[in-house]
Design a protein around this motif. Sequence first.
Motif, PDB file in Angstrom:
ATOM      1  N   ALA A  28      -4.509   9.339  29.471  1.00  0.00           N
ATOM      2  CA  ALA A  28      -5.690  10.356  30.067  1.00  0.00           C
ATOM      3  C   ALA A  28      -5.473  11.078  31.505  1.00  0.00           C
ATOM      4  CB  ALA A  28      -7.116   9.643  30.696  1.00  0.00           C
ATOM      5  N   ASP A  29      -4.117  11.195  31.860  1.00  0.00           N
ATOM      6  CA  ASP A  29      -3.401  11.912  32.782  1.00  0.00           C
ATOM      7  C   ASP A  29      -2.712  12.750  32.346  1.00  0.00           C
ATOM      8  OD1 ASP A  29      -4.370  10.525  35.334  1.00  0.00           O
ATOM      9  OD2 ASP A  29      -3.021   8.853  34.951  1.00  0.00           O
ATOM     10  N   GLY A  30      -2.379  12.808  31.006  1.00  0.00           N
ATOM     11  CA  GLY A  30      -1.077  13.554  30.198  1.00  0.00           C
ATOM     12  C   GLY A  30      -1.520  15.024  30.024  1.00  0.00           C
ATOM     13  N   PRO A  31      -2.579  15.625  30.028  1.00  0.00           N
ATOM     14  CA  PRO A  31      -3.349  16.582  30.080  1.00  0.00           C
ATOM     15  C   PRO A  31      -2.272  17.531  31.091  1.00  0.00           C
ATOM     16  CG  PRO A  31      -4.830  15.562  28.772  1.00  0.00           C
ATOM     17  CD  PRO A  31      -4.146  15.069  29.549  1.00  0.00           C
ATOM     18  N   ASP A  32      -3.545  17.144  32.581  1.00  0.00           N
ATOM     19  CA  ASP A  32      -2.986  17.974  33.842  1.00  0.00           C
ATOM     20  C   ASP A  32      -1.751  17.826  34.022  1.00  0.00           C
ATOM     21  OD1 ASP A  32      -5.058  18.545  34.535  1.00  0.00           O
ATOM     22  OD2 ASP A  32      -5.540  17.199  35.879  1.00  0.00           O
ATOM     23  N   ALA A  33      -0.807  16.565  33.496  1.00  0.00           N
ATOM     24  CA  ALA A  33       0.303  16.676  33.684  1.00  0.00           C
ATOM     25  C   ALA A  33       1.728  17.472  32.787  1.00  0.00           C
ATOM     26  CB  ALA A  33       1.772  15.021  33.632  1.00  0.00           C
ATOM     27  N   ILE A  34       1.104  17.681  31.572  1.00  0.00           N
ATOM     28  CA  ILE A  34       1.490  18.981  30.991  1.00  0.00           C
ATOM     29  C   ILE A  34       1.378  20.214  31.321  1.00  0.00           C
ATOM     30  CG2 ILE A  34       1.208  19.725  29.031  1.00  0.00           C
ATOM     31  CD1 ILE A  34       1.010  16.918  27.642  1.00  0.00           C
ATOM     32  N   LEU A  35       0.106  20.588  31.966  1.00  0.00           N
ATOM     33  CA  LEU A  35      -0.035  21.365  32.581  1.00  0.00           C
ATOM     34  C   LEU A  35       0.455  22.235  33.867  1.00  0.00           C
ATOM     35  CD1 LEU A  35      -4.138  21.896  32.121  1.00  0.00           C
ATOM     36  CD2 LEU A  35      -2.670  23.118  30.678  1.00  0.00           C
ATOM     37  N   GLU A  36       0.933  21.721  34.885  1.00  0.00           N
ATOM     38  CA  GLU A  36       1.384  21.336  35.663  1.00  0.00           C
ATOM     39  C   GLU A  36       3.030  21.079  35.875  1.00  0.00           C
ATOM     40  OE1 GLU A  36       1.197  17.906  38.219  1.00  0.00           O
ATOM     41  OE2 GLU A  36      -0.997  18.639  38.067  1.00  0.00           O
ATOM     42  N   ALA A  37       3.487  20.791  35.229  1.00  0.00           N
ATOM     43  CA  ALA A  37       5.210  20.670  34.713  1.00  0.00           C
ATOM     44  C   ALA A  37       5.399  22.086  33.754  1.00  0.00           C
ATOM     45  CB  ALA A  37       5.587  19.695  33.514  1.00  0.00           C
ATOM     46  N   SER A  38       5.009  22.893  32.781  1.00  0.00           N
ATOM     47  CA  SER A  38       4.872  24.247  32.005  1.00  0.00           C
ATOM     48  C   SER A  38       4.756  25.195  33.089  1.00  0.00           C
ATOM     49  CB  SER A  38       3.184  24.114  31.482  1.00  0.00           C
ATOM     50  OG  SER A  38       1.858  24.755  32.420  1.00  0.00           O
ATOM     51  N   GLU A  39       4.343  25.534  34.943  1.00  0.00           N
ATOM     52  CA  GLU A  39       4.494  25.625  36.041  1.00  0.00           C
ATOM     53  C   GLU A  39       6.358  26.630  35.823  1.00  0.00           C
ATOM     54  OE1 GLU A  39       2.417  27.708  37.770  1.00  0.00           O
ATOM     55  OE2 GLU A  39       0.707  26.720  36.171  1.00  0.00           O
ATOM     56  N   GLN A  40       6.961  24.971  35.465  1.00  0.00           N
ATOM     57  CA  GLN A  40       8.568  25.459  34.938  1.00  0.00           C
ATOM     58  C   GLN A  40       9.100  25.764  33.764  1.00  0.00           C
ATOM     59  OE1 GLN A  40       9.955  24.316  38.579  1.00  0.00           O
ATOM     60  NE2 GLN A  40       7.453  24.269  38.628  1.00  0.00           N
ATOM     61  N   LEU A  41       7.801  26.474  32.907  1.00  0.00           N
ATOM     62  CA  LEU A  41       9.002  26.945  31.796  1.00  0.00           C
ATOM     63  C   LEU A  41       8.952  28.133  32.405  1.00  0.00           C
ATOM     64  CD1 LEU A  41       6.546  25.038  29.515  1.00  0.00           C
ATOM     65  CD2 LEU A  41       9.479  24.188  29.961  1.00  0.00           C
ATOM     66  N   GLU A  42      10.321  28.529  31.451  1.00  0.00           N
ATOM     67  CA  GLU A  42      10.183  30.390  31.419  1.00  0.00           C
ATOM     68  C   GLU A  42       9.452  30.541  29.886  1.00  0.00           C
ATOM     69  OE1 GLU A  42      12.637  31.268  33.015  1.00  0.00           O
ATOM     70  OE2 GLU A  42      13.741  29.881  34.201  1.00  0.00           O
ATOM     71  N   LEU A  43       9.671  31.968  30.388  1.00  0.00           N
ATOM     72  CA  LEU A  43       9.096  32.773  29.099  1.00  0.00           C
ATOM     73  C   LEU A  43       9.235  32.926  27.899  1.00  0.00           C
ATOM     74  CD1 LEU A  43       6.160  34.090  28.349  1.00  0.00           C
ATOM     75  CD2 LEU A  43       7.596  36.348  30.003  1.00  0.00           C
ATOM     76  N   PHE A  44      10.778  33.765  28.229  1.00  0.00           N
ATOM     77  CA  PHE A  44      11.583  32.958  27.431  1.00  0.00           C
ATOM     78  C   PHE A  44      11.903  32.112  26.351  1.00  0.00           C
ATOM     79  CE2 PHE A  44      15.938  34.554  25.530  1.00  0.00           C
ATOM     80  CZ  PHE A  44      15.667  34.617  24.695  1.00  0.00           C
ATOM     81  N   ASN A  45      12.150  31.340  25.716  1.00  0.00           N
ATOM     82  CA  ASN A  45      12.770  30.632  25.534  1.00  0.00           C
ATOM     83  C   ASN A  45      13.891  30.080  24.826  1.00  0.00           C
ATOM     84  OD1 ASN A  45      11.370  30.834  22.810  1.00  0.00           O
ATOM     85  ND2 ASN A  45      10.476  29.419  22.390  1.00  0.00           N
ATOM     86  N   GLY A  46      14.725  31.646  24.485  1.00  0.00           N
ATOM     87  CA  GLY A  46      16.523  31.204  24.116  1.00  0.00           C
ATOM     88  C   GLY A  46      15.619  31.671  22.668  1.00  0.00           C
ATOM     89  N   HIS A  47      14.505  32.069  21.975  1.00  0.00           N
ATOM     90  CA  HIS A  47      14.346  32.891  21.020  1.00  0.00           C
ATOM     91  C   HIS A  47      13.519  33.859  21.114  1.00  0.00           C
ATOM     92  CE1 HIS A  47      16.369  29.362  19.404  1.00  0.00           C
ATOM     93  NE2 HIS A  47      15.574  28.620  19.279  1.00  0.00           N
ATOM     94  N   SER A  48      12.357  33.744  21.182  1.00  0.00           N
ATOM     95  CA  SER A  48      11.174  34.639  21.848  1.00  0.00           C
ATOM     96  C   SER A  48      10.843  34.023  22.648  1.00  0.00           C
ATOM     97  CB  SER A  48      10.108  34.880  20.403  1.00  0.00           C
ATOM     98  OG  SER A  48       9.699  33.572  20.678  1.00  0.00           O
ATOM     99  N   CYS A  49       9.162  35.517  22.872  1.00  0.00           N
ATOM    100  CA  CYS A  49       8.427  34.708  24.187  1.00  0.00           C
ATOM    101  C   CYS A  49       6.924  34.599  23.884  1.00  0.00           C
ATOM    102  CB  CYS A  49       8.940  36.041  25.123  1.00  0.00           C
ATOM    103  SG  CYS A  49      10.069  36.458  26.109  1.00  0.00           S
ATOM    104  N   PRO A  50       6.250  32.895  23.565  1.00  0.00           N
ATOM    105  CA  PRO A  50       5.304  33.105  22.318  1.00  0.00           C
ATOM    106  C   PRO A  50       4.553  33.575  24.052  1.00  0.00           C
ATOM    107  CG  PRO A  50       6.876  31.061  21.870  1.00  0.00           C
ATOM    108  CD  PRO A  50       7.552  32.442  23.110  1.00  0.00           C
ATOM    109  N   GLY A  51       4.462  33.481  25.148  1.00  0.00           N
ATOM    110  CA  GLY A  51       2.925  33.396  25.655  1.00  0.00           C
ATOM    111  C   GLY A  51       2.575  35.079  25.963  1.00  0.00           C
ATOM    112  N   GLU A  52       3.527  35.752  25.741  1.00  0.00           N
ATOM    113  CA  GLU A  52       2.913  37.426  25.353  1.00  0.00           C
ATOM    114  C   GLU A  52       1.667  37.471  24.746  1.00  0.00           C
ATOM    115  OE1 GLU A  52       6.878  39.590  24.413  1.00  0.00           O
ATOM    116  OE2 GLU A  52       7.528  39.384  26.767  1.00  0.00           O
ATOM    117  N   LYS A  53       1.914  36.274  24.049  1.00  0.00           N
ATOM    118  CA  LYS A  53      -0.034  36.688  22.955  1.00  0.00           C
ATOM    119  C   LYS A  53      -1.162  36.304  24.015  1.00  0.00           C
ATOM    120  CE  LYS A  53       2.923  35.544  18.201  1.00  0.00           C
ATOM    121  NZ  LYS A  53       3.211  34.789  17.309  1.00  0.00           N
TER     122      LYS A  53
END
Length: 284
Positions: A41-66
Motif C-alpha cells: 500500500a505504501d508502494g505508490p507514494d514511495a515511487i513518487l518520492e523516489a522519482s524526485e531523484q531521477l534525471e529528465l534525460f534518461n540516456g536516450h531521450s526525455c520522456p517527461g517532456e511530453k
Amino acid sequence: MQEYEKRFLGSEVEAERAEDCFYHIIPVPYEASVSYGGGTADGPDAILEASEQLELFNGHSCPGEKGIFTHFPVDCKHEAEKVMENIYKATKRVLALDKFPVLLGGEHSITYGSLKALKEKYGIFGVVQFDAHADLRNEYSGTKWSHASVMRRAVDDLGLPLIQLGNRAYCLEEYEARKKHHVTSWDAEYLCQNPIPENLIPENFPDKIFITFDVDGLDPSIIPDTGTPVAGGLGWYQALNLAKKAVEHRKLIGFDVVELAPRKDCIVSDFAAAQLTYALMDLV
C-alpha cells in the motif's frame, strides 16, 4: 482536474494542466490479499518520492517532456469489487482525454481495473506480464481478486491474450491454465540462460499491448523489497531489452508497476521502481 501534491518527476517536470500532459500517473495504494510480506500500500507514494531523484534525460531521450500529470490516489478503502470499479473509473477518465495511463501499485490485483477500462476503449489487446509468479489461480485464500489470480481474471473474465516473462514459481493449476488459455510463457530459467528469442511475441499477438510489471519479476538483488521475492529473476538490462522487444512494431497503450513493498531504512528498491517506471515510459 487537480493534481496530487506528490508528482512523478516533479523536480524536473513543471506542473501543467491534465489535458496538456501525455502521461497520466494513477497511484493505487491497494493491499488486501498479501500472502507473504506486506507493505505494498505504501508502494505508490514511495515511487513518487523516489522519482524526485531521477534525471529528465534518461540516456536516450526525455520522456517527461511530453508532460506528466499525477492524479490523486484511487480510493482503496473498500471491498475488492468496489476498488476494482474505482480503478476502472480512474483509468477510463484518463482514456477519455486520449492520454496514456501509468498505474502504480499496490498489489498486483489492481491490474484488472485498468484492463477492463482499456478493453472498453480498444477491444482485444495483448497483455505482457513480467512476474516471478504466473498469477493464474482461479482464486487464492478464498477470493478471486487475489494478487495470485489477476492474470486468470485477464484471460478468463476479459478474454485477453497473455504473454508471461520471467516466471519461476507457479502451481499445477496455473500450469494447466497456461495450456487451456494458450498463454505464451518464457520462464526465467530459459530467459536467463539464453538470448532473447526472436519469436518472443507470436505473430498473431495483437498490435496493441499493455505491460504489467510486477517488480518481483526482477531478481531480488535489484529490488529486494517486494512481498514475495523469488531468487533467479531477470536482470535489469535483460528485462528492459525484453520490454523493448515486446513493443517492437506494436503500440503500447498503458502499463503498471506493482508490488513494491518499501522499507523506511532502505531506498534502493524505491528508486529502482521509479527508474523502471520512467524507463517504460521511454517505450511509448
